[in-house]
Motif scaffolding. Structure first.
Motif, PDB file in Angstrom:
ATOM      1  N   SER A   5       0.815  -1.214   0.000  1.00  0.00           N
ATOM      2  CA  SER A   5       0.000   0.000   0.000  1.00  0.00           C
ATOM      3  C   SER A   5       0.845   1.260   0.000  1.00  0.00           C
ATOM      4  O   SER A   5       2.040   1.239   0.335  1.00  0.00           O
ATOM      5  CB  SER A   5      -0.925   0.025   1.231  1.00  0.00           C
ATOM      6  OG  SER A   5      -1.772  -1.095   1.252  1.00  0.00           O
ATOM      7  N   ALA A   6       0.209   2.369  -0.371  1.00  0.00           N
ATOM      8  CA  ALA A   6       0.821   3.697  -0.301  1.00  0.00           C
ATOM      9  C   ALA A   6       0.335   4.395   0.960  1.00  0.00           C
ATOM     10  O   ALA A   6      -0.818   4.217   1.377  1.00  0.00           O
ATOM     11  CB  ALA A   6       0.449   4.515  -1.533  1.00  0.00           C
ATOM     12  N   TYR A   7       1.210   5.186   1.557  1.00  0.00           N
ATOM     13  CA  TYR A   7       0.837   6.006   2.712  1.00  0.00           C
ATOM     14  C   TYR A   7       0.474   7.391   2.185  1.00  0.00           C
ATOM     15  O   TYR A   7       1.296   8.072   1.569  1.00  0.00           O
ATOM     16  CB  TYR A   7       1.999   6.100   3.699  1.00  0.00           C
ATOM     17  CG  TYR A   7       2.244   4.815   4.464  1.00  0.00           C
ATOM     18  CD1 TYR A   7       1.781   4.662   5.766  1.00  0.00           C
ATOM     19  CD2 TYR A   7       2.925   3.752   3.874  1.00  0.00           C
ATOM     20  CE1 TYR A   7       1.995   3.479   6.467  1.00  0.00           C
ATOM     21  CE2 TYR A   7       3.138   2.568   4.565  1.00  0.00           C
ATOM     22  CZ  TYR A   7       2.672   2.439   5.864  1.00  0.00           C
ATOM     23  OH  TYR A   7       2.873   1.261   6.556  1.00  0.00           O
ATOM     24  N   LEU A   8      -0.755   7.804   2.443  1.00  0.00           N
ATOM     25  CA  LEU A   8      -1.284   9.038   1.872  1.00  0.00           C
ATOM     26  C   LEU A   8      -1.693   9.989   2.983  1.00  0.00           C
ATOM     27  O   LEU A   8      -2.428   9.617   3.900  1.00  0.00           O
ATOM     28  CB  LEU A   8      -2.491   8.727   0.979  1.00  0.00           C
ATOM     29  CG  LEU A   8      -2.246   7.673  -0.108  1.00  0.00           C
ATOM     30  CD1 LEU A   8      -3.544   7.279  -0.784  1.00  0.00           C
ATOM     31  CD2 LEU A   8      -1.239   8.189  -1.134  1.00  0.00           C
ATOM     32  N   GLY A   9      -1.224  11.239   2.874  1.00  0.00           N
ATOM     33  CA  GLY A   9      -1.555  12.231   3.880  1.00  0.00           C
ATOM     34  C   GLY A   9      -0.717  13.483   3.687  1.00  0.00           C
ATOM     35  O   GLY A   9       0.057  13.588   2.724  1.00  0.00           O
ATOM     36  N   PRO A  10      -0.827  14.459   4.573  1.00  0.00           N
ATOM     37  CA  PRO A  10       0.005  15.672   4.481  1.00  0.00           C
ATOM     38  C   PRO A  10       1.482  15.311   4.506  1.00  0.00           C
ATOM     39  O   PRO A  10       1.903  14.405   5.220  1.00  0.00           O
ATOM     40  CB  PRO A  10      -0.407  16.469   5.732  1.00  0.00           C
ATOM     41  CG  PRO A  10      -1.769  15.972   6.072  1.00  0.00           C
ATOM     42  CD  PRO A  10      -1.784  14.521   5.697  1.00  0.00           C
ATOM     43  N   GLY A  11       2.267  16.017   3.699  1.00  0.00           N
ATOM     44  CA  GLY A  11       3.694  15.750   3.625  1.00  0.00           C
ATOM     45  C   GLY A  11       4.116  15.113   2.320  1.00  0.00           C
ATOM     46  O   GLY A  11       5.315  14.953   2.055  1.00  0.00           O
ATOM     47  N   LEU A  12       3.146  14.771   1.462  1.00  0.00           N
ATOM     48  CA  LEU A  12       3.495  14.216   0.154  1.00  0.00           C
ATOM     49  C   LEU A  12       4.085  15.285  -0.755  1.00  0.00           C
ATOM     50  O   LEU A  12       5.075  15.053  -1.454  1.00  0.00           O
ATOM     51  CB  LEU A  12       2.256  13.608  -0.510  1.00  0.00           C
ATOM     52  CG  LEU A  12       1.699  12.317   0.101  1.00  0.00           C
ATOM     53  CD1 LEU A  12       0.339  11.987  -0.516  1.00  0.00           C
ATOM     54  CD2 LEU A  12       2.660  11.157  -0.121  1.00  0.00           C
ATOM     55  N   LEU A  13       3.468  16.458  -0.768  1.00  0.00           N
ATOM     56  CA  LEU A  13       3.907  17.528  -1.670  1.00  0.00           C
ATOM     57  C   LEU A  13       5.322  17.971  -1.316  1.00  0.00           C
ATOM     58  O   LEU A  13       5.673  18.134  -0.145  1.00  0.00           O
ATOM     59  CB  LEU A  13       2.949  18.717  -1.592  1.00  0.00           C
ATOM     60  CG  LEU A  13       1.515  18.475  -2.083  1.00  0.00           C
ATOM     61  CD1 LEU A  13       0.683  19.727  -1.898  1.00  0.00           C
ATOM     62  CD2 LEU A  13       1.509  18.042  -3.547  1.00  0.00           C
ATOM     63  N   GLY A  14       6.113  18.169  -2.348  1.00  0.00           N
ATOM     64  CA  GLY A  14       7.474  18.646  -2.150  1.00  0.00           C
ATOM     65  C   GLY A  14       8.462  17.562  -1.777  1.00  0.00           C
ATOM     66  O   GLY A  14       9.638  17.847  -1.540  1.00  0.00           O
ATOM     67  N   THR A  15       8.024  16.301  -1.727  1.00  0.00           N
ATOM     68  CA  THR A  15       8.884  15.205  -1.296  1.00  0.00           C
ATOM     69  C   THR A  15       9.328  14.372  -2.493  1.00  0.00           C
ATOM     70  O   THR A  15       8.602  14.234  -3.469  1.00  0.00           O
ATOM     71  CB  THR A  15       8.151  14.305  -0.280  1.00  0.00           C
ATOM     72  OG1 THR A  15       7.677  15.120   0.802  1.00  0.00           O
ATOM     73  CG2 THR A  15       9.073  13.246   0.281  1.00  0.00           C
ATOM     74  N   VAL A  16      10.523  13.809  -2.395  1.00  0.00           N
ATOM     75  CA  VAL A  16      11.056  12.903  -3.413  1.00  0.00           C
ATOM     76  C   VAL A  16      11.098  11.498  -2.820  1.00  0.00           C
ATOM     77  O   VAL A  16      11.740  11.273  -1.788  1.00  0.00           O
ATOM     78  CB  VAL A  16      12.473  13.327  -3.862  1.00  0.00           C
ATOM     79  CG1 VAL A  16      12.968  12.415  -4.973  1.00  0.00           C
ATOM     80  CG2 VAL A  16      12.483  14.773  -4.315  1.00  0.00           C
ATOM     81  N   PHE A  17      10.397  10.567  -3.458  1.00  0.00           N
ATOM     82  CA  PHE A  17      10.348   9.180  -2.992  1.00  0.00           C
ATOM     83  C   PHE A  17      11.074   8.271  -3.978  1.00  0.00           C
ATOM     84  O   PHE A  17      11.234   8.609  -5.151  1.00  0.00           O
ATOM     85  CB  PHE A  17       8.892   8.701  -2.879  1.00  0.00           C
ATOM     86  CG  PHE A  17       8.063   9.469  -1.893  1.00  0.00           C
ATOM     87  CD1 PHE A  17       8.176   9.245  -0.532  1.00  0.00           C
ATOM     88  CD2 PHE A  17       7.145  10.414  -2.336  1.00  0.00           C
ATOM     89  CE1 PHE A  17       7.397   9.947   0.374  1.00  0.00           C
ATOM     90  CE2 PHE A  17       6.364  11.124  -1.442  1.00  0.00           C
ATOM     91  CZ  PHE A  17       6.488  10.890  -0.075  1.00  0.00           C
ATOM     92  N   ASP A  18      11.474   7.086  -3.483  1.00  0.00           N
ATOM     93  CA  ASP A  18      11.912   6.060  -4.425  1.00  0.00           C
ATOM     94  C   ASP A  18      10.691   5.244  -4.838  1.00  0.00           C
ATOM     95  O   ASP A  18       9.549   5.595  -4.497  1.00  0.00           O
ATOM     96  CB  ASP A  18      13.029   5.195  -3.832  1.00  0.00           C
ATOM     97  CG  ASP A  18      12.546   4.280  -2.702  1.00  0.00           C
ATOM     98  OD1 ASP A  18      11.364   4.376  -2.302  1.00  0.00           O
ATOM     99  OD2 ASP A  18      13.353   3.461  -2.214  1.00  0.00           O
ATOM    100  N   GLY A  19      10.880   4.148  -5.571  1.00  0.00           N
ATOM    101  CA  GLY A  19       9.754   3.409  -6.134  1.00  0.00           C
ATOM    102  C   GLY A  19       8.864   2.748  -5.107  1.00  0.00           C
ATOM    103  O   GLY A  19       7.723   2.387  -5.419  1.00  0.00           O
ATOM    104  N   ILE A  20       9.340   2.547  -3.873  1.00  0.00           N
ATOM    105  CA  ILE A  20       8.517   1.919  -2.836  1.00  0.00           C
ATOM    106  C   ILE A  20       8.213   2.908  -1.709  1.00  0.00           C
ATOM    107  O   ILE A  20       7.978   2.525  -0.580  1.00  0.00           O
ATOM    108  CB  ILE A  20       9.180   0.631  -2.301  1.00  0.00           C
ATOM    109  CG1 ILE A  20      10.612   0.898  -1.840  1.00  0.00           C
ATOM    110  CG2 ILE A  20       9.162  -0.455  -3.368  1.00  0.00           C
ATOM    111  CD1 ILE A  20      11.279  -0.325  -1.213  1.00  0.00           C
ATOM    112  N   GLN A  21       8.214   4.192  -2.052  1.00  0.00           N
ATOM    113  CA  GLN A  21       7.800   5.313  -1.199  1.00  0.00           C
ATOM    114  C   GLN A  21       8.690   5.520   0.027  1.00  0.00           C
ATOM    115  O   GLN A  21       8.211   5.922   1.083  1.00  0.00           O
ATOM    116  CB  GLN A  21       6.337   5.181  -0.763  1.00  0.00           C
ATOM    117  CG  GLN A  21       5.683   6.559  -0.551  1.00  0.00           C
ATOM    118  CD  GLN A  21       4.290   6.489   0.008  1.00  0.00           C
ATOM    119  OE1 GLN A  21       3.753   5.403   0.263  1.00  0.00           O
ATOM    120  NE2 GLN A  21       3.667   7.638   0.211  1.00  0.00           N
TER     121      GLN A  21
END
Length: 578
Positions: free
Chosen positions: A71-87
């Protein structure tokens, strides 16, 4: 305890020994607890694909099953962030990515200003908005999960909270924080799918006018190496009128993603004046990262895009490139000993591509708003062969097809879109929108496309015999088409004025070219004025320069230039008639 019985690169077989495993379940493999996903299950064995580097893994090492889907973790803090392929957030991992590193996807220390939208005792339905959080001046709407409903027993008062603190509790015991976990492979629910009737404005004239893309639609950008796929996607990310940008670098070269990671935080957002990263989520899965994580990176991007869509925002998802994802699928399929189909790709290639592009949609959300996910996927056909399986199947499931041309790219023509091979199936559904801007817009588009088609036919003669072999009427067509290509279709991405064209500018430029053609035809018929004289008039040079000199805030100057063009050719015709 399950344990490893077979290892082939990222593919691992585990003996279950009484344990149960579910398809697409999240698992942790080996003593390093590498992230993996179950892709096949039999009575006493599970097959897993490992999303991290499996070098050094040994037989008999333990395998743990989480009991829930990846699953993906969704919430505040996604914007402006750089993730790898498994978040995993790359900014927290340092310069070297250690395998088995477990990092929480979201920032758990920052406190966000929380404003409740419901009260205790109210009944809330699936996907209903229960609170708002401010993030970069962006309203982040917190929703009840799509599979939950009930009466609010507790709602946190207005204040500042971290993402892990409890904010709502329903009667019956269900409790949630600001974070939602959503399975990557299951699309989020919505109230209804709507027909896309509003364009995603990109500021690129050849796209917006000739081959438009609707919000909630899907487009593909096929092109060989060096044709400008990544540059075009970065341009669209900067200039498109989407509320949120999700950019997925899937299997691309590390230096290309480095440019994105370095440039995006520095770019100013033309829409807000702030930094572009404040409304962007970057997912970086470069070619040197584990091959199996490429598929997860695109699914992660879709999960994040659908999350913001359900808040009522318009999201543009850039996938660069889906060919690398398909190649990863081919490699994993080979290691699973599956029967290969065309060019070694698995038999389910077409259905997998369809499942990705099907998630692009304009929808009515469960919360009562309208939102969309627009998916733009780059395709990298080997040798620029547009008939290869990935390009061909992508073309089946996307209504906009922007074929990049190597000759145009070599000539520094940007965007290097071949107008003879490209098309858009959204033109008809967007006709009403364009007519609201100017009722002549659809007719102008049809005129320009037919002009370019006629020019393409004449260019075969020109390449053999030169323009001198053409009669004057056909030379007029070639010269006008040249104006269309060099002034209208070509844009300078580094010029402050020409980099972006709003619809009003697009229509004024197209209308002026048509006026020039009408004046040339009249001068030729009535005065037999040579084409060389017609195209050497000073007003033509003024029109060419105008795209660099007339800003978008002062488009009335195009009307003045239009009058100058008409008067200049009337004067020329009078002089030739004496």
């Amino acid at each position: 305890m399950a344990y490893i019985s077979y290892i082939s690169g990222p593919v691992v077989r585990a003996v279950l020994e009484g344990e149960a495993a579910k398809l697409y379940e999240l698992a942790f493999v080996g003593s390093a607890s590498l992230v993996a996903e179950v892709v096949d299950v039999s009575r006493d064995e599970a097959v897993l694909q490992v999303y991290e580097n499996s070098e050094g893994m040994r037989l008999k090492e333990p395998v743990r099953f989480s009991g829930e889907m990846f699953s993906a973790y969704l919430g505040p803090g996604l914007l402006g962030t750089v993730f790898d392929g498994i978040q995993r957030p790359l900014n927290k991992m340092g310069e070297k990515i250690e395998k088995g590193t477990a990092l929480y996807a979201l920032d758990t220390e920052t406190k966000y200003r929380f404003t409740p939208l419901v009260s205790a005792g109210e009944r809330v339905g699936p996907g209903e908005y229960i609170a708002e959080v401010e993030e970069f001046g962006f309203i982040h709407r917190l929703m009840l999960p799509p599979d939950r409903e009930g009466v609010v027993a507790y709602i946190a008062p207005a204040g500042e909270y971290t993402v892990k603190e409890e904010i709502v509790r329903l009667e019956g015991g269900f409790s949630m924080s600001m974070v939602q976990k959503m399975p990557l492979r299951i699309p989020r629910s919505f109230a209804e799918r709507e027909s896309p009737k509003v364009p995603l404005l990109t500021g690129q004239r050849i796209i917006d006018f000739l081959f438009p893309l609707a919000k909630g639609g899907a487009a593909s950008i096929p092109g060989g190496f060096g044709t400008g796929k990544t540059i075009l996607q970065q341009t669209l990310a900067k200039w498109s009128d989407a509320d949120v940008i999700v950019y997925v670098g899937c299997g691309e070269r590390g230096n290309e993603m480095t440019e994105v990671l370095e440039e995006f935080p520095q770019l100013n957002d033309p829409a807000t004046g702030k930094k572009l990263m404040e409304r962007t989520v970057l997912i970086a899965n470069t070619s040197d990262m584990p091959v199996s994580a490429r598929g997860a990176s695109i699914l992660l991007g879709l999960a994040i895009a659908e999350y913001y869509r359900d808040m009522g925002y318009h999201v543009a998802l850039m996938a660069d490139s889906t060919s690398r994802w398909a190649e990863a699928m081919r490699e994993i399929s080979g290691r699973l000993n599956e029967l290969p189909a065309e060019e070694g790709f698995p038999a389910y290639l077409a259905s997998s591509i369809a499942a990705i592009y099907e998630r692009a949609a304009m929808v009515g959300t469960l919360g009562g708003k309208k939102g969309s996910v627009t998916l733009i996927g780059a395709v990298s056909p080997p040798g620029g062969d547009l008939s290869e399986p990935v390009t061909r199947n992508t073309r089946r499931y996307t209504n906009a097809f922007w074929a990049l041309d190597r000759e145009l790219a070599s000539a520094r023509f940007f965007p290097a879109i071949n107008y003879s091979q490209s098309y858009s199936g959204y033109a008809e559904s967007l006709k009403e929108w364009w007519m609201a801007v100017d009722e002549k817009a659809p007719a102008l588009r049809e005129w320009m496309l037919s002009l370019l088609q006629e020019d393409a036919r004449l260019q075969k003669i020109v390449k053999l015999l030169g323009t001198e072999a053409l009669p004057e009427e056909q030379r007029l067509i070639v010269e006008i088409a040249s104006l269309v290509k060099e002034v209208f279709l070509q844009q300078n991405a580094f010029d402050d004025i020409d980099a972006y064209s709003p619809p009003q500018r697009v229509l004024k430029m197209a209308s002026m070219i048509k006026t020039i053609q009408q004046q040339w035809v009249r001068c030729h018929k009535e005065g037999r004025i040579p084409v060389e004289v017609l195209k050497s008039m000073p007003v033509i040079e003024a029109f060419v320069r105008a795209k660099y000199e007339i800003p978008n805030e002062d488009l009335e100057r195009y009307d003045e230039l239009h009058e100058r063009i008409v008067k200049s050719y009337e004067k020329l015709l009078q002089e030739y008639g004496r």
